[in-house]
Design a protein around this motif. Sequence first.
Motif, short mmCIF file in Angstrom:
data_model
loop_
_atom_site.label_atom_id
_atom_site.label_comp_id
_atom_site.label_asym_id
_atom_site.label_seq_id
_atom_site.Cartn_x
_atom_site.Cartn_y
_atom_site.Cartn_z
N GLY A 231 19.79 105.47 1.86
CA GLY A 231 19.70 106.94 2.66
C GLY A 231 20.83 107.00 3.76
N GLU A 232 20.58 108.03 4.50
CA GLU A 232 21.53 108.09 5.40
C GLU A 232 20.84 108.06 6.85
OE1 GLU A 232 22.93 112.17 4.89
OE2 GLU A 232 23.58 111.72 3.01
N ARG A 233 21.72 108.00 7.90
CA ARG A 233 21.20 108.05 9.41
C ARG A 233 20.34 109.44 9.73
NH1 ARG A 233 24.89 106.90 14.75
NH2 ARG A 233 23.10 107.06 16.34
N LEU A 234 19.28 109.18 10.30
CA LEU A 234 18.48 110.21 10.81
C LEU A 234 18.81 110.59 12.39
CD1 LEU A 234 14.98 109.14 9.59
CD2 LEU A 234 16.65 110.43 8.44
N LEU A 235 18.90 111.92 12.57
CA LEU A 235 19.16 112.49 13.82
C LEU A 235 17.84 113.15 14.42
CD1 LEU A 235 22.50 114.04 13.05
CD2 LEU A 235 22.22 111.66 14.01
N VAL A 236 18.07 113.73 15.65
CA VAL A 236 16.88 114.30 16.31
C VAL A 236 16.77 115.63 15.53
CG1 VAL A 236 16.00 115.62 18.38
CG2 VAL A 236 17.43 113.03 18.47
N GLY A 237 15.24 115.99 15.08
CA GLY A 237 15.20 117.16 14.37
C GLY A 237 14.88 116.76 12.99
N ASP A 238 15.47 115.54 12.54
CA ASP A 238 15.26 115.28 11.00
C ASP A 238 13.86 114.96 10.62
OD1 ASP A 238 17.92 115.91 10.45
OD2 ASP A 238 18.59 113.89 10.69
N ILE A 239 13.68 115.05 9.39
CA ILE A 239 12.03 114.76 8.65
C ILE A 239 12.12 113.62 7.77
CG2 ILE A 239 9.90 115.74 7.92
CD1 ILE A 239 10.51 118.19 9.36
N LEU A 240 11.62 112.57 7.89
CA LEU A 240 11.40 111.54 6.62
C LEU A 240 10.15 111.73 6.39
CD1 LEU A 240 13.09 109.12 5.65
CD2 LEU A 240 11.71 107.84 7.26
N GLY A 241 10.22 111.74 4.85
CA GLY A 241 8.92 111.82 4.19
C GLY A 241 8.60 110.54 3.35
N ILE A 242 7.42 109.96 3.26
CA ILE A 242 7.11 108.47 2.68
C ILE A 242 5.86 109.05 1.80
CG2 ILE A 242 6.18 106.41 3.26
CD1 ILE A 242 7.25 106.77 6.03
#
Length: 407
Positions: free
Chosen positions: A168-179
């Motif tokens: 994937g890509e880099r996560l920034l503040v405010g991004d949501i990662l789902g598992i």
Amino acid sequence: LFKGLRRCVFGVDEYGVSERMRSQILLDEDSRQSYELALAFERQYPYGSVNTQMTAEQQSQVREKGVEAWEFVVDLDVNAMLQSKTDVLFMGGENCVQTNLPLPKTNSVYYFEVKLVEKPTEVNMWLGVATKPYPAWRMAGWNKYSTGYCANNGVVHQNSPFKGVRIGERLLVGDILGIGYQPRSGVVWFTRNGRRFKAIVSGMLYDLFPTISADGPCSFSANFGQRGFVFVEANVKRWGFGPVEGSMMPPPIYGANQNTILLETAVPSSSSDESDNDDSRSSSGQERVGSAEGTDVQAAASCVAEGNGIPEDSTVIDIEDNNSNNGAAPPATEPQNIRRSSRRAHGVHKPPLYQREDPIAMQLWEAGSTSLEPVVSYRNKNPELLEQQGEGADPSSSSSSSPLHLA
């Protein structure tokens, strides 16, 4: 034997990492020490050494609270603060937190999301799942039976810090990662801001716990299904950990008293009714006393003036001092006695229920003692009692005693 042979022939360990690669990654002493301590932790706590399956008590808790039963647990050796059940603030250093309950296994798919609330650029975060117990200073995916997504570069690690696959890509503040987790096949997959990655992680047939780790100060907020997911499919198919509301009903609204068990079964007691009636009678009696006090005093005074003494239906208690009156009866025309007799004549203030014989007064009277003044004795209309008193009385002490008349 096979692991030792592979290490001797190919120069790699059980994870397929060569000694050269390990030396390139573990550059400083702190990294090497952390890695050695993690290997010792794995040997001390192999998978299955601690029972992590959901117990009957935990299942009952899930039925009562629903998805609210899941919350993160911050151990004493973790430099983090629990802001709420699902919000955690890391305050520096290498730390890792896990939930109190594992992922369920009843349904085919379970899903949760993690939002990055605060994260400096130089801080690394790993978000994933792992078994318990897990080293509190290691990142998710760096030890056995774990996998984690690195928020800084989009690389997924599984069971090793040396090998990772960029999905994937880099996560920034405010991004949501789902598992997402499929317990029947042991597959783990990830989403970013509602879009699912094609790559998957397989072979995770364990009791897994949501695991978040970081190597610096940052904060996050997790969603286990207590609110809507960004990933729409998870909302439609209800992939949350449990129902939003469990079987345990919330407390009633403050001040609401309708349809409650207490009001439906409450019955006023007879004692309370009697006390209410007594209060009403006493209040009405006091009102009558106020209106008829003048007439009662006049009636009692007229009876005394006519020579009848005290009325027959009244009770007078006279306590005299022996030295002052020398046994003489008090004047019947005293206003205080008249007022007292008139009130008792109408039954407003009832006198206490005296015993027919006062044992203390009788003993003092028989002994002829005058230590307690005034001495109280009783004159009773019972002939037998009078005879007994006459036989035991001392003629010399009769003049020093003052009678207490009970009509």
